[in-house]
Motif scaffolding. Structure first.
Motif, PDB file in Angstrom:
ATOM      1  N   THR A 179       0.832  -1.189   0.000  1.00 53.38           N
ATOM      2  CA  THR A 179       0.000   0.000   0.000  1.00 53.38           C
ATOM      3  C   THR A 179       0.872   1.246   0.000  1.00 53.38           C
ATOM      4  OG1 THR A 179      -1.893   1.074   1.046  1.00 53.38           O
ATOM      5  CG2 THR A 179      -0.208   0.195   2.515  1.00 53.38           C
ATOM      6  N   ASP A 180       0.283   2.378  -0.370  1.00 45.63           N
ATOM      7  CA  ASP A 180       0.938   3.689  -0.330  1.00 45.63           C
ATOM      8  C   ASP A 180       2.263   3.670  -1.087  1.00 45.63           C
ATOM      9  OD1 ASP A 180      -0.428   5.651   2.071  1.00 45.63           O
ATOM     10  OD2 ASP A 180      -0.991   3.544   2.002  1.00 45.63           O
ATOM     11  N   VAL A 181       2.165   3.378  -2.370  1.00 42.65           N
ATOM     12  CA  VAL A 181       3.352   3.283  -3.213  1.00 42.65           C
ATOM     13  C   VAL A 181       3.048   3.915  -4.568  1.00 42.65           C
ATOM     14  CG1 VAL A 181       2.695   0.931  -3.948  1.00 42.65           C
ATOM     15  CG2 VAL A 181       5.053   1.721  -4.239  1.00 42.65           C
ATOM     16  N   VAL A 182       4.025   4.651  -5.104  1.00 44.69           N
ATOM     17  CA  VAL A 182       3.902   5.216  -6.444  1.00 44.69           C
ATOM     18  C   VAL A 182       5.004   4.703  -7.369  1.00 44.69           C
ATOM     19  CG1 VAL A 182       5.273   7.318  -6.039  1.00 44.69           C
ATOM     20  CG2 VAL A 182       3.364   7.363  -7.692  1.00 44.69           C
ATOM     21  N   ASP A 183       6.051   4.091  -6.789  1.00 45.01           N
ATOM     22  CA  ASP A 183       7.125   3.504  -7.583  1.00 45.01           C
ATOM     23  C   ASP A 183       7.965   2.610  -6.679  1.00 45.01           C
ATOM     24  OD1 ASP A 183       8.627   2.901  -9.789  1.00 45.01           O
ATOM     25  OD2 ASP A 183       9.558   4.879  -9.995  1.00 45.01           O
ATOM     26  N   PHE A 184       8.754   1.747  -7.312  1.00 41.82           N
ATOM     27  CA  PHE A 184       9.632   0.837  -6.595  1.00 41.82           C
ATOM     28  C   PHE A 184      11.060   0.950  -7.106  1.00 41.82           C
ATOM     29  CE2 PHE A 184       5.519  -1.347  -6.673  1.00 41.82           C
ATOM     30  CZ  PHE A 184       5.375  -1.803  -5.369  1.00 41.82           C
ATOM     31  N   PRO A 185      12.066   0.845  -6.226  1.00 41.46           N
ATOM     32  CA  PRO A 185      13.416   0.584  -6.730  1.00 41.46           C
ATOM     33  C   PRO A 185      13.453  -0.828  -7.319  1.00 41.46           C
ATOM     34  CG  PRO A 185      13.381   0.480  -4.342  1.00 41.46           C
ATOM     35  CD  PRO A 185      12.016   0.941  -4.764  1.00 41.46           C
ATOM     36  N   LYS A 186      14.344  -1.071  -8.258  1.00 41.70           N
ATOM     37  CA  LYS A 186      14.400  -2.372  -8.934  1.00 41.70           C
ATOM     38  C   LYS A 186      14.596  -3.510  -7.943  1.00 41.70           C
ATOM     39  CE  LYS A 186      16.638  -4.881 -12.728  1.00 41.70           C
ATOM     40  NZ  LYS A 186      16.767  -6.138 -11.947  1.00 41.70           N
ATOM     41  N   GLU A 187      15.416  -3.290  -6.925  1.00 41.30           N
ATOM     42  CA  GLU A 187      15.668  -4.359  -5.957  1.00 41.30           C
ATOM     43  C   GLU A 187      14.384  -4.809  -5.285  1.00 41.30           C
ATOM     44  OE1 GLU A 187      18.610  -5.378  -2.153  1.00 41.30           O
ATOM     45  OE2 GLU A 187      18.508  -3.335  -2.970  1.00 41.30           O
ATOM     46  N   SER A 188      13.510  -3.870  -4.995  1.00 39.31           N
ATOM     47  CA  SER A 188      12.227  -4.226  -4.391  1.00 39.31           C
ATOM     48  C   SER A 188      11.322  -4.936  -5.394  1.00 39.31           C
ATOM     49  CB  SER A 188      11.527  -2.970  -3.867  1.00 39.31           C
ATOM     50  OG  SER A 188      12.259  -2.356  -2.846  1.00 39.31           O
ATOM     51  N   THR A 206      -6.773   8.828 -12.399  1.00 39.22           N
ATOM     52  CA  THR A 206      -5.773   9.824 -12.788  1.00 39.22           C
ATOM     53  C   THR A 206      -4.518   9.709 -11.923  1.00 39.22           C
ATOM     54  OG1 THR A 206      -6.818  11.433 -11.307  1.00 39.22           O
ATOM     55  CG2 THR A 206      -7.501  11.450 -13.627  1.00 39.22           C
ATOM     56  N   PRO A 207      -3.348  10.076 -12.472  1.00 36.85           N
ATOM     57  CA  PRO A 207      -2.086   9.961 -11.718  1.00 36.85           C
ATOM     58  C   PRO A 207      -2.066  10.809 -10.464  1.00 36.85           C
ATOM     59  CG  PRO A 207      -1.655  10.185 -14.075  1.00 36.85           C
ATOM     60  CD  PRO A 207      -3.120  10.446 -13.887  1.00 36.85           C
ATOM     61  N   HIS A 208      -1.235  10.382  -9.522  1.00 33.81           N
ATOM     62  CA  HIS A 208      -1.064  11.058  -8.234  1.00 33.81           C
ATOM     63  C   HIS A 208       0.421  11.019  -7.899  1.00 33.81           C
ATOM     64  CE1 HIS A 208      -1.275  11.630  -3.830  1.00 33.81           C
ATOM     65  NE2 HIS A 208      -2.460  12.195  -4.038  1.00 33.81           N
ATOM     66  N   SER A 209       0.900  12.004  -7.172  1.00 28.41           N
ATOM     67  CA  SER A 209       2.336  12.097  -6.899  1.00 28.41           C
ATOM     68  C   SER A 209       2.823  11.082  -5.868  1.00 28.41           C
ATOM     69  CB  SER A 209       2.689  13.506  -6.407  1.00 28.41           C
ATOM     70  OG  SER A 209       2.001  13.801  -5.196  1.00 28.41           O
ATOM     71  N   ALA A 210       1.921  10.489  -5.084  1.00 24.55           N
ATOM     72  CA  ALA A 210       2.348   9.586  -4.017  1.00 24.55           C
ATOM     73  C   ALA A 210       1.708   8.207  -4.058  1.00 24.55           C
ATOM     74  CB  ALA A 210       2.066  10.221  -2.652  1.00 24.55           C
ATOM     75  N   HIS A 211       0.691   8.030  -4.911  1.00 19.59           N
ATOM     76  CA  HIS A 211      -0.038   6.763  -4.970  1.00 19.59           C
ATOM     77  C   HIS A 211      -0.204   6.335  -6.428  1.00 19.59           C
ATOM     78  CE1 HIS A 211      -1.283   6.924  -0.726  1.00 19.59           C
ATOM     79  NE2 HIS A 211      -1.438   8.220  -0.916  1.00 19.59           N
ATOM     80  N   ALA A 212      -0.016   5.057  -6.676  1.00 21.12           N
ATOM     81  CA  ALA A 212      -0.224   4.529  -8.029  1.00 21.12           C
ATOM     82  C   ALA A 212      -1.685   4.667  -8.439  1.00 21.12           C
ATOM     83  CB  ALA A 212       0.195   3.074  -8.085  1.00 21.12           C
ATOM     84  N   HIS A 213      -1.902   5.073  -9.693  1.00 27.65           N
ATOM     85  CA  HIS A 213      -3.248   5.094 -10.258  1.00 27.65           C
ATOM     86  C   HIS A 213      -3.491   3.765 -10.973  1.00 27.65           C
ATOM     87  CE1 HIS A 213      -0.602   6.416 -13.477  1.00 27.65           C
ATOM     88  NE2 HIS A 213      -1.560   6.223 -14.364  1.00 27.65           N
ATOM     89  N   PHE A 214      -4.708   3.568 -11.481  1.00 25.98           N
ATOM     90  CA  PHE A 214      -5.100   2.251 -11.972  1.00 25.98           C
ATOM     91  C   PHE A 214      -4.178   1.727 -13.072  1.00 25.98           C
ATOM     92  CE2 PHE A 214      -9.692   3.509 -10.793  1.00 25.98           C
ATOM     93  CZ  PHE A 214      -9.474   3.129  -9.479  1.00 25.98           C
ATOM     94  N   ASP A 215      -3.929   2.516 -14.100  1.00 27.20           N
ATOM     95  CA  ASP A 215      -3.124   2.013 -15.220  1.00 27.20           C
ATOM     96  C   ASP A 215      -1.717   1.622 -14.777  1.00 27.20           C
ATOM     97  OD1 ASP A 215      -5.160   2.210 -17.036  1.00 27.20           O
ATOM     98  OD2 ASP A 215      -4.495   4.113 -17.906  1.00 27.20           O
TER      99      ASP A 215
END
Length: 262
Positions: A179-188, A206-215
């Motif tokens: 939860t509460d993720v917008v991107d991951f480092p590759k290691e993760s 729609t996109p958000h700066s701190a949370h992943a959107h559906f697409d």
């Protein structure tokens, strides 16, 4: 042999929950659908002899009462935002029964915030009442270093959450809660392939700066190929049935009270 794991989704809402106070209310969510009533995000992880809570937001008392949780072995905290920690004081009562401090696990960054906001839960001060004993025990964990709580193995992974990082948890190498993720480092990200089940943020269209959107979430799921995946941390723009309509095969919107057996 690994025990079977039961995941109970206690809450799937964004930081204000659904319905929210004030004029926001239900937003675009149908109030007649009970799956649109969303408390703040938290889950339970249970094996035959272990019960672990992930996050303790403002709704945690009602969430644990609803599911008749009488004992906790540990609490995992994903990050420092209030919708994930504001209910920590409610967990004091788990200490009363056997006078054994409840163990809480998180990273140093979040631990520092908890010690500042909730110092009395972890340390007795000179101003404490004579009968009061701190009910929680704080344990620091490191990204990518596995640890065990009884029979359950846990791998913490780093997640990017806008201005801060959050922790994702991989359980018994079968299930991940992100939860509460917008991107991951590759290691993760590399640890998330081919899981039996994945719960991951899917805030809105729609996109958000701190949370992943559906697409974005759907693209991750397509690459990671879990057997089943669920979206969580929904905004008031995200009606359950409307989200269900756009989900790819084997992807579903989670809802409060969902149970996943792994």
């Amino acid at each position: 042999m690994k025990n079977d794991i039961k995941i109970t989704v206690l809450g799937t809402g964004t930081s204000v929950g659904i319905p929210a106070l004030g004029q926001l209310g239900w937003g675009k969510c149908d109030p007649l659908n009970p799956k649109n009533k969303r408390q703040r995000c938290a889950i339970l992880i249970q094996s035959y002899n272990t019960t672990i809570l992930v996050d303790a937001g403002p709704d945690i008392k009602n969430q644990l009462l609803e599911h008749k949780v009488e004992r906790l072995d540990a609490v995992l905290i994903t990050h420092q935002h209030a919708d994930h920690i504001a209910g920590l004081d409610e967990l004091r009562t788990f200490y009363f029964y056997n006078r054994k401090r409840l163990k809480l696990y998180t990273n140093k960054e979040t631990a520092d915030v908890l010690l500042h906001r909730f110092s009395y839960l972890f340390n007795k001060s000179k101003k404490s009442q004579s009968y009061f004993q701190p009910p929680l025990e704080l344990n620091n964990i490191d990204y990518f270093k596995d640890f065990f709580i009884n029979d359950i193995s846990i791998k913490p992974i780093r997640q990017y959450h806008g201005a801060i990082d959050s922790i994702g948890f991989i359980i018994n190498n079968d299930f991940a809660y992100c939860t509460d993720v917008v991107d991951f480092p590759k290691e993760s990200f590399d640890f998330l392939y081919n899981l039996k089940a994945l719960i991951i943020t899917g805030l809105r269209e729609t996109p958000h700066s701190a949370h992943a959107h559906f697409d974005l979430s759907f693209n991750w799921i397509s690459e990671l190929k879990p057997k089943i995946a669920y979206l969580t941390h929904f905004s008031s723009d995200s009606d359950h049935n409307k989200v269900l309509e756009i989900c790819p095969m084997n992807v579903y919107p989670a809802y409060d009270g969902l149970i996943i057996n792994i």
